[in-house]
Design a protein around this motif. Structure first.
Motif, PDB file in Angstrom:
ATOM      1  N   UNK A   1     -78.725   9.036 -27.726  1.00  0.00           N
ATOM      2  CA  UNK A   1     -79.521   7.809 -27.575  1.00  0.00           C
ATOM      3  C   UNK A   1     -79.487   6.969 -28.846  1.00  0.00           C
ATOM      4  N   UNK A   2     -78.652   7.372 -29.814  1.00  0.00           N
ATOM      5  CA  UNK A   2     -78.561   6.630 -31.062  1.00  0.00           C
ATOM      6  C   UNK A   2     -79.701   6.921 -32.012  1.00  0.00           C
ATOM      7  N   UNK A   3     -80.375   8.035 -31.867  1.00  0.00           N
ATOM      8  CA  UNK A   3     -81.501   8.401 -32.714  1.00  0.00           C
ATOM      9  C   UNK A   3     -81.097   9.501 -33.677  1.00  0.00           C
ATOM     10  N   UNK A   4     -81.944   9.717 -34.683  1.00  0.00           N
ATOM     11  CA  UNK A   4     -81.686  10.748 -35.683  1.00  0.00           C
ATOM     12  C   UNK A   4     -81.894  12.128 -35.068  1.00  0.00           C
ATOM     13  N   UNK A   5     -81.129  13.117 -35.583  1.00  0.00           N
ATOM     14  CA  UNK A   5     -81.283  14.475 -35.086  1.00  0.00           C
ATOM     15  C   UNK A   5     -82.667  15.038 -35.339  1.00  0.00           C
ATOM     16  N   UNK A   6     -83.406  14.444 -36.289  1.00  0.00           N
ATOM     17  CA  UNK A   6     -84.767  14.926 -36.566  1.00  0.00           C
ATOM     18  C   UNK A   6     -85.702  14.654 -35.393  1.00  0.00           C
ATOM     19  N   UNK A   7     -85.285  13.824 -34.422  1.00  0.00           N
ATOM     20  CA  UNK A   7     -86.105  13.536 -33.251  1.00  0.00           C
ATOM     21  C   UNK A   7     -85.853  14.541 -32.122  1.00  0.00           C
ATOM     22  N   UNK A   8     -85.016  15.533 -32.353  1.00  0.00           N
ATOM     23  CA  UNK A   8     -84.704  16.526 -31.324  1.00  0.00           C
ATOM     24  C   UNK A   8     -85.846  17.513 -31.138  1.00  0.00           C
ATOM     25  N   UNK A   9     -86.021  17.998 -29.898  1.00  0.00           N
ATOM     26  CA  UNK A   9     -87.105  18.933 -29.598  1.00  0.00           C
ATOM     27  C   UNK A   9     -86.879  20.276 -30.286  1.00  0.00           C
ATOM     28  N   UNK A  10     -85.630  20.620 -30.617  1.00  0.00           N
ATOM     29  CA  UNK A  10     -85.329  21.895 -31.255  1.00  0.00           C
ATOM     30  C   UNK A  10     -85.081  21.763 -32.751  1.00  0.00           C
ATOM     31  N   UNK A  11     -85.345  20.588 -33.314  1.00  0.00           N
ATOM     32  CA  UNK A  11     -84.977  20.378 -34.704  1.00  0.00           C
ATOM     33  C   UNK A  11     -85.696  21.361 -35.623  1.00  0.00           C
ATOM     34  N   UNK A  12     -87.020  21.491 -35.456  1.00  0.00           N
ATOM     35  CA  UNK A  12     -87.771  22.385 -36.339  1.00  0.00           C
ATOM     36  C   UNK A  12     -87.345  23.834 -36.151  1.00  0.00           C
ATOM     37  N   UNK A  13     -87.097  24.242 -34.910  1.00  0.00           N
ATOM     38  CA  UNK A  13     -86.676  25.628 -34.668  1.00  0.00           C
ATOM     39  C   UNK A  13     -85.325  25.902 -35.294  1.00  0.00           C
ATOM     40  N   UNK A  14     -84.449  24.886 -35.314  1.00  0.00           N
ATOM     41  CA  UNK A  14     -83.114  25.079 -35.868  1.00  0.00           C
ATOM     42  C   UNK A  14     -83.083  24.978 -37.386  1.00  0.00           C
ATOM     43  N   UNK A  15     -84.136  24.440 -37.992  1.00  0.00           N
ATOM     44  CA  UNK A  15     -84.222  24.375 -39.454  1.00  0.00           C
ATOM     45  C   UNK A  15     -84.625  25.732 -39.989  1.00  0.00           C
TER      46      UNK A  15
ATOM     47  N   UNK B   1     -82.294  33.032 -28.710  1.00  0.00           N
ATOM     48  CA  UNK B   1     -82.154  31.637 -29.113  1.00  0.00           C
ATOM     49  C   UNK B   1     -81.008  31.553 -30.108  1.00  0.00           C
ATOM     50  N   UNK B   2     -80.052  30.709 -29.838  1.00  0.00           N
ATOM     51  CA  UNK B   2     -78.916  30.554 -30.741  1.00  0.00           C
ATOM     52  C   UNK B   2     -78.769  29.111 -31.196  1.00  0.00           C
ATOM     53  N   UNK B   3     -78.361  28.894 -32.437  1.00  0.00           N
ATOM     54  CA  UNK B   3     -78.193  27.542 -32.993  1.00  0.00           C
ATOM     55  C   UNK B   3     -77.037  27.572 -33.978  1.00  0.00           C
ATOM     56  N   UNK B   4     -76.180  26.592 -33.884  1.00  0.00           N
ATOM     57  CA  UNK B   4     -75.052  26.501 -34.815  1.00  0.00           C
ATOM     58  C   UNK B   4     -74.826  25.039 -35.163  1.00  0.00           C
ATOM     59  N   UNK B   5     -74.546  24.755 -36.440  1.00  0.00           N
ATOM     60  CA  UNK B   5     -74.272  23.373 -36.877  1.00  0.00           C
ATOM     61  C   UNK B   5     -73.442  23.409 -38.152  1.00  0.00           C
ATOM     62  N   UNK B   6     -72.864  22.251 -38.506  1.00  0.00           N
ATOM     63  CA  UNK B   6     -72.141  22.141 -39.773  1.00  0.00           C
ATOM     64  C   UNK B   6     -70.698  22.550 -39.718  1.00  0.00           C
ATOM     65  N   UNK B   7     -70.236  23.119 -38.597  1.00  0.00           N
ATOM     66  CA  UNK B   7     -68.842  23.526 -38.522  1.00  0.00           C
ATOM     67  C   UNK B   7     -68.014  22.512 -37.759  1.00  0.00           C
ATOM     68  N   UNK B   8     -66.713  22.703 -37.800  1.00  0.00           N
ATOM     69  CA  UNK B   8     -65.847  21.841 -37.002  1.00  0.00           C
ATOM     70  C   UNK B   8     -66.102  22.058 -35.512  1.00  0.00           C
TER      71      UNK B   8
END
Length: 872
Positions: free
Chosen positions: A835-849, A676-683
């Motif tokens: 869909x114009x929703x917050x990223x906290x509504x993503x199915x992987x949000x908790x796993x990526x935190x 499982x890979x997750x990346x955020x916050x970069x360009x």
């Protein structure tokens, strides 16, 4: 490599004698495309053409090379312009094409008849004849096959006579002859010179190109060069008859021989002496059934030969038994038995023509294993390869000699050493007596006098229990030389067992000098692995409080407990690496068990280094982390790095499959992620980045996809992307171009694996260069090809075919187009931002935190130093 996609027409055939106007050339047209089916660039190409008699491999029968101009992939050539095609065209031929130095294109083109070929059917008469047809190797009358003497019966099936009623097709005959009340076929050879030796009135020759054995010896079971069949045979009728008239020497009616004549037999043969033989062979004869010579035979007669070699049945000589005789048997009774029922006294008498009567047993020569001589009155037994007597028994007085003593003077004389399992002298024996010898070597039993007395048990080392009495000591020595104290089963060279309250072994010394040692263990040679200097073993049921080793000096200084823990008050000092042959356990109740730190300023610094130094085929693990407090909780390992958080490397030297990083999850009923890979916050954020090929053996699910390549027009500065083609089906797409033939039709060949991979086909056709309103698919996909029709001759047509995957994986893993989300994802979204929703509504949000709200990186604390002083 280029491949030829569209076949061509043959417009001319080769010339033969008698039809000189037929050219030795033929027209050939084809389309040259690249590997993806696109026409090659216009220009001249060196094309080499070859004709073979087989579809693959083989040796070419004709070849030539031409420099051919190709336009839009299409070329036309006249084959034979460079090298005339002087072939018979009496068998199937195949044409192969080669572009430049590249390998030949495959498959080869199967040649068919063309316009000039129709002239061949008039070759015999020079004008059409509607009653006859020439086809390949066959010439036949149109209503049927060729026959002489009767109507054609080439296709007639008849029932085999004399067997199980199977039918036989007469159509296998190349020529059918039928006659009545006459000779059907008469062949006569007249020799007018003596220059030949392989002449025959009728010559039958059979050969084969592949193995074709028969089924047996019946008329329809064999494959022969010549077969004779006498149907409903009357007296004096035969399947094959061979006669020899005006015979000379070495002639006969019928000859049977192998190819070079080294083994042969003849019927009706006249030999070099002009003697006549019904059956003659100079070689061995095998009879599968009984041998019968009717003249003069009766029960019990024997077959006897006269001086000329003529065999007749004669009455046996009777009586007696003829030797020499050799044989073997497996009867449960005697293999050979002689019984004298006459007036004589000897059942078996063998005379070697000398003055001695000899019986030989188990030998073939004159050296005897049993030798009896009546002339001197003794029996002699020899077991060697010479006549040397091993055992001699005197007949007159009964003395026995053994070991070369041929004239024994005592009841038993032995010429060698005597070995006995037991010994007994009855005369004068008494308990405790000893065997004493006289001056003449005669032994007698005598009472023992003087010495030391006493007794003891076997294997015990004796000790003096009194001044002249011996008894058992506590030392026991077994047959292997091992010594035990307190045991009769020593497990080593020296074993001590103690079952009292005292020490099993106590060593004391009063010497206080600097060179003294209470116990010194040393080896005189280097030991092998596992050959320990000292081993301490207790039963597994011993309590943990038990101590293997306790060293004291004013209290406990050093202790090794039964649970394997080592406690020391003075600490541990190592001036070199510390090696642990088993498991090094560190136990504590604090957050950190161990902390390793170094400030060594180099890329070679490793605060923790683990290496497995064993060899062999084993997947040993250098470092393993495990944390499983309960299901869905626990992290086996966590690594922080300023550049790489985790780096896996393998440096293979073999040819197997190797993995830099391997992820594996198994069990349970939830969603498992091997990696499982997750990346955020970069360009630019890549959850996974692969520099190289990627293989997915299962189903690939994605939100979107495209290929990315260097831009063809500006590869140094730009990239080009194309989106993937999406479909609810597992669809494959194939396309290409075809050129229609003179009738406005073309067959399109697909790859040989096409029909195994696809089902449910759909077609699209587009004409190129001119309208094609009447284009249509004349024949749907049959095997691996379909047919286009309705166009103009030479029209170029672009085609597209789609199919649905039908391979085993696709059948077992059809894509589910619509599916309900699992309960854990209901109310959440795969791409909430779209869909114009917050990223906290993503199915992987908790796993990526950060793991379930746990705090960020926390350095481990120093491990607890266990002090066991209060436990002593």
């Amino acid at each position: 490599m280029r491949r030829l996609l569209v076949m061509c027409a043959l417009l001319a055939l080769v010339a033969q004698a008698g039809v000189a106007a037929i050219p030795e050339t033929m027209s050939y047209q084809g389309v040259l495309t690249d590997a993806v089916g696109s026409p090659v660039p216009d220009g001249f190409y060196n094309l080499t053409f070859r004709i073979y008699a087989v579809p693959v491999a083989g040796v070419s029968l004709w070849t030539e090379t031409q420099n051919v101009f190709v336009e839009d992939g299409i070329f036309d050539v006249i084959l034979g312009d460079v090298n005339p095609i002087a072939l018979l065209f009496d068998t199937q031929y195949y044409l192969a094409t080669q572009v430049g130095a590249a390998p030949e294109l495959t498959p080869r083109t199967k040649l068919t008849a063309a316009s000039y070929a129709f002239r061949a059917k008039y070759a015999d008469t020079g004008a059409p004849d509607a009653d006859w047809v020439i086809s390949g190797d066959d010439i036949y009358h149109i209503p049927g096959s060729v026959a002489i003497g009767d109507v054609p019966r080439a296709n007639e099936s008849v029932v085999r006579e004399g067997d199980d009623g199977e039918t036989h097709d007469r159509g296998l005959n190349k020529l059918y002859l039928l006659g009545e009340n006459q000779r059907v076929l008469y062949s006569r050879l007249v020799d007018t010179d003596d220059l030949g030796d392989e002449r025959a009135a009728i010559y039958g020759y059979r050969t084969r190109t592949v193995a074709s054995p028969g089924d047996g010896y019946g008329h329809y079971d064999t494959n022969t060069a010549v077969t004779g069949h006498n149907f409903y045979g009357d007296p004096y009728t035969f399947g094959v008859a061979g006669y020899s008239w005006f015979d000379y020497e070495r002639t006969g009616g019928v000859l049977g021989s192998n190819h070079d004549g080294t083994v042969w037999a003849s019927l009706g043969y006249q030999d070099e002496n002009f003697d006549d033989w019904g059956v003659y062979t100079p070689d061995a004869t095998y009879l599968g059934g009984p041998l019968q010579i009717p003249t003069g035979a009766t029960n019990g007669y024997v077959l006897t030969s006269d001086a000329s070699g003529n065999a007749t049945w004669q009455a046996g000589a009777g009586g007696g038994f003829t030797l020499p005789y050799a044989g073997s048997g497996s009867s449960a009774g005697p293999l050979f038995e002689l019984e004298q029922n006459g007036a004589g006294e000897t059942a078996l008498f063998l005379d070697d023509s000398s003055w001695e009567d000899i019986v030989g047993v188990g030998m073939t020569g004159t050296t005897n294993k049993l030798w009896l001589s009546s002339g001197f009155g003794w029996a002699s037994i020899s077991g060697g390869t010479t006549n040397t007597d091993d055992i001699v028994i005197q007949h007159s007085s009964g003395e026995v000699g053994i070991g070369g003593v041929t004239s024994p003077s005592n009841a038993l004389d032995v010429g060698g050493t005597v070995e006995m399992l037991g010994f007994q002298m009855a005369t004068g024996a008494g308990a405790g007596y000893v065997l004493t010898s006289s001056a003449s070597g005669v032994g007698t039993w005598q009472a023992s006098t003087g010495g030391v007395g006493g007794g003891g048990s076997a294997n015990y080392i004796p000790r003096f229990t009194a001044a002249t009495t011996l008894g058992n000591s506590v030392l026991y020595q077994d047959a292997g030389g091992d010594i035990g104290i307190g045991t009769t089963s020593p497990a080593s060279t020296f074993t001590v067992n103690e079952n009292t309250s005292g020490q099993a072994l106590e060593v004391n010394s009063t010497y206080v000098g600097s060179a003294g040692r209470l116990v010194d263990f040393s080896r005189t040679s280097a030991p092998s692995n596992g050959n320990d200097m000292l081993q301490i073993v207790v039963p597994s049921s011993a309590p943990d409080g038990f101590q293997f080793i306790e060293c004291e000096r004013s209290g406990v200084e050093f202790v090794v407990d039964g649970d394997g823990q080592v406690t020391t008050q003075g600490g541990v000092v190592s001036y070199g690496p510390v090696s642990v042959s088993s498991t090094l356990g560190v136990t504590t109740t604090t957050p950190g068990c161990a902390s390793f730190q170094t400030n060594y300023g180099s890329s070679t610094a490793r605060p923790v280094y683990a290496e497995y130094t064993g060899t062999g085929s084993t997947d040993a693990v250098a470092i393993e982390g495990r944390s499983e407090p309960t299901d869905f909780y626990g992290i086996g390992g966590r690594f922080y790095g300023g550049f790489h958080g985790v780096e896996g490397r393998v440096a293979p030297t073999g040819s197997s499959n190797y993995y830099g990083v391997y992820g594996y999850v198994y069990g349970a009923t939830g969603s498992n992620y091997g990696v499982y890979g997750y990346a955020s916050g970069g360009t630019t954020n890549w959850a996974g980045y692969f520099s190289g090929n990627v293989n997915v053996s299962g189903t690939l699910s994605k939100g979107g996809g495209s290929f990315v390549i260097d831009h063809p027009l500006d590869p140094a500065n730009k990239v080009l992307r194309h989106s993937f083609v999406e479909s609810p089906d597992m669809m494959n797409i194939y396309n290409g171009n075809a050129v229609l033939d003179a009738s406005g039709r073309a067959w399109v060949e697909m790859p040989e694996w096409f029909d195994e991979l696809n089902v449910d086909f759909r077609y699209q056709l587009t004409s190129i260069g001119a309208p094609g309103p009447n284009l249509y698919v004349a024949t749907e996909m049959t095997g691996i090809r379909f047919e286009i029709a309705g166009g103009e001759a030479g029209m170029k047509v672009s085609w597209q075919v789609t199919g649905i995957r039908n391979d085993a994986f696709a059948r077992a893993n059809r894509i589910v187009v619509e599916e309900n989300k699992p309960a854990t994802q209901v109310g959440k979204y795969l791409y909430p931002e779209a869909l114009g929703l917050s990223e906290t509504m993503g199915v992987d949000y908790e796993s990526n935190s950060t793991e379930k709200g746990a705090s960020e990186r926390v350095p481990p604390t120093q491990p607890e130093v266990r002090d066991r002083t209060d436990e002593q």
